[in-house]
Structure formats: C-alpha cells, structure tokens
Design a protein around this motif. Sequence first.
Motif, PDB file in Angstrom:
ATOM      1  N   ARG A  57       1.028  -1.309   0.095  1.00 14.98           N
ATOM      2  CA  ARG A  57       0.053  -0.068   0.100  1.00 14.98           C
ATOM      3  C   ARG A  57       0.941   1.376   0.131  1.00 14.98           C
ATOM      4  N   GLY A  58       2.098   1.254   0.711  1.00 14.81           N
ATOM      5  CA  GLY A  58       2.866   2.329   1.009  1.00 14.81           C
ATOM      6  C   GLY A  58       3.643   2.751  -0.464  1.00 14.81           C
ATOM      7  N   ARG A  59       4.239   1.664  -1.124  1.00 15.07           N
ATOM      8  CA  ARG A  59       4.679   1.808  -2.334  1.00 15.07           C
ATOM      9  C   ARG A  59       3.756   2.292  -3.343  1.00 15.07           C
ATOM     10  N   MET A  60       2.784   1.567  -3.510  1.00 15.85           N
ATOM     11  CA  MET A  60       1.708   2.034  -4.386  1.00 15.85           C
ATOM     12  C   MET A  60       1.256   3.347  -4.361  1.00 15.85           C
ATOM     13  N   ALA A  61       0.955   3.775  -3.260  1.00 14.81           N
ATOM     14  CA  ALA A  61       0.779   5.178  -2.983  1.00 14.81           C
ATOM     15  C   ALA A  61       1.711   6.240  -3.335  1.00 14.81           C
TER      16      ALA A  61
END
Length: 171
Positions: free
Chosen positions: A94-98
């Motif tokens: 989630r963090g990398r995608m954001a």
Amino acid sequence: MQHRGQESTDGAGGGELTVPMAWLYAEYIADELLRTGDLMPPTSFEFRAGRDALALTIFLSDTDGELSGIRVVSQLETWLSLTAYDQPWQDWVRGRMARLAAEARDRGGPAPDLDLAEAAWRWLQETELLAPDLNAVPGGGPVIGEDEGPKVWTPAWQLGLPLGHLAIHLF
C-alpha cells in the motif's frame, strides 16, 4: 530498460502506445520462478495469486528503476525478506503503491506499469480463494487428505504470498 513514466516504443509520444515494460518484466520473472518451483498448475487461481503477489513484490522493490535480468539473482534475498511470513507485506505494498501514484500524478504522464500493478493488487485483495484452514485443529478423527480437511475463504494475496516466497526458496 526504461519504465515508470519513461516507457518507450521507440518514438512513443503524442498519443502513441506506451509499453509497460517494468510490470511485464516483473510478471515474467514471477511466472518463471513459480514455474520452476512447480508448486501449482499454471492455469490455477492459486498460481495467479502467487504470480501477482510475487510480481508486485518485484515491481515495487525496484526503487532505482533498473530491474534487469542480470540483477535478478542478486535480488532474491530482498524478495525473500519482503515476502517472509512475519513481514507487513500488505502495508508495504500500500505504501509503495501510494508513493508511485503520487510520483505519476506529479509527472502528469501515463503510468501503464502502475495501472497494471494496481489491477493486480485489486485482484489480490478482492478475490477470495477456498484454501485449507491451516489454523484449524481437526476435532475428532484424523484428516485423511488435504481435500477433506476444513477450508476457509482466504484473500488471494494471503495464499499467493507464501506461494511466491516458497518459489523463491526453490529457485
């Protein structure tokens, strides 16, 4: 290899096709790792879950934008640590995608790699597969076979992640 907003088809620009090479290459590596491990039939949903989870790990861990065939072996330890049981993989994704989505918005250009990664992530989160309940303690008699034991509906990423991790080990 150009990717993440720098995709090329030799002259792409002005509305021409942009090829998502980074995602396609990550998916290819994941597919090869899973096929080499021979853990699931390539036509199964379980295989797809493993391939997508592993492709996301490979794609999102390429922070320098330099994913290449030469570096695959040197990245195996990184991928193993990211897919390990005790790691917060879902939060990391989630963090990398954001972060990648914010970078794509700042650039203002197409992000076909990210679009495919987001589609894979959506499928992994929204799809549930019927899998053996590894937390169940069989009551009564012993369970004869895997197909006869208790089963639960499991998000695809929870099934695909350990499958991808095992495929890396077997490679």
